[in-house]
Design a protein around this motif. Structure first.
Motif, mmCIF file in Angstrom:
data_model
loop_
_atom_site.group_PDB
_atom_site.id
_atom_site.type_symbol
_atom_site.label_atom_id
_atom_site.label_comp_id
_atom_site.label_asym_id
_atom_site.label_seq_id
_atom_site.Cartn_x
_atom_site.Cartn_y
_atom_site.Cartn_z
ATOM 1 N N CYS A 165 0.853 -1.192 0.000
ATOM 2 C CA CYS A 165 0.000 0.000 0.000
ATOM 3 C C CYS A 165 0.887 1.238 0.000
ATOM 4 O O CYS A 165 2.106 1.136 0.013
ATOM 5 N N CYS A 167 1.575 3.242 2.220
ATOM 6 C CA CYS A 167 2.435 3.378 3.412
ATOM 7 C C CYS A 167 3.695 2.521 3.257
ATOM 8 O O CYS A 167 4.622 2.655 4.044
ATOM 9 N N CYS A 190 -5.223 -0.755 2.563
ATOM 10 C CA CYS A 190 -4.051 -0.325 3.330
ATOM 11 C C CYS A 190 -3.587 -1.437 4.281
ATOM 12 O O CYS A 190 -4.380 -1.987 5.043
HETATM 13 ZN ZN LIG Z 1 -1.382 1.969 3.813
#
Ligand SMILES: [Zn+2]
Length: 208
Positions: A165, A167, A190
């Motif tokens: 994702c 992040c 996510c």
């Molecule tokens: Zn994420």
């Protein structure tokens, strides 16, 4: 120059993140300035921590400008407000304060890439082989900020299995529970999703 500094400090090849106050710098300003000056923007500027997000988490959702935030945190503002260097220094001091308090940071925003269009022309080659250099869309943390005038958001990020994702975490498989035509379909979201915190980034892709 900045890139060389990262290299010299031994940071460049480690896990690090750019930290800003608001999304303007990385999302709009740096992107357009690099295009205008035909400078290749290093890819690490494409994901960042908007310090406003953790600050609001720590200070109960308070919305204020950088100077007020610094003072609210009990620090004294140093230098001139809206001077780039002084803003950066004060942002760093605020970041250090939150870090000392043990706040765990993660990426709040990123610019993402679409699959390459066959005729895509770009002046900004990407060093990453799994990503297209064609920077055409934007994903943001907050839905209300999603549609910019010259960039458009797109909910599909392509084949998702094994993807990370925005992040940088392995994307998390899930199933649509909401009743409707999509119910039961599998998707990836996510990787940092938790029940209490929900998703950190806006990554989304259908599993098939
Ligand atoms: Zn994420």
């Amino acid at each position: 120059m900045h890139d060389k500094w990262l290299e010299d400090k031994g940071i460049k090849h480690k896990n690090f993140a750019v930290v800003t106050w608001s999304n303007w710098d990385c999302r709009v300003m740096l992107e357009s300035e690099c295009r205008f000056k035909r400078i290749r923007k290093p890819p690490y500027f494409n994901r960042w921590i908007n310090l406003k997000v953790p600050f609001q988490e720590v200070y109960g959702g308070v919305r204020c400008n950088l100077k007020d935030a610094v003072q609210l945190a009990g620090l004294t503002w140093e230098g001139r407000a809206h001077c780039g260097l002084d803003d950066a220094r004060n942002t760093a001091r605020l970041l250090a304060l939150l870090m000392h308090r043990g706040f765990k940071f993660s990426i709040t925003n990123s610019l993402v890439w679409q699959q390459p269009a066959p005729q895509a022309i770009t002046c900004q080659p990407s060093p990453s082989p799994d990503r297209s250099p064609d920077l055409t869309l934007l994903q943001q943390h907050k839905a209300k900020e999603m549609l910019g005038p010259h960039l458009h958001a797109h909910p599909y990020a392509g084949k998702a299995a094994g993807q990370v994702c925005f992040c940088g975490a392995p994307s998390r498989p899930n199933t649509v529970r909401k009743p409707g035509p999509m119910q039961g379909r599998h998707f990836y979201g996510c990787g940092n999703w938790t029940v209490t915190r929900r998703a950190i980034c806006t990554f989304f892709a259908w599993a098939s």
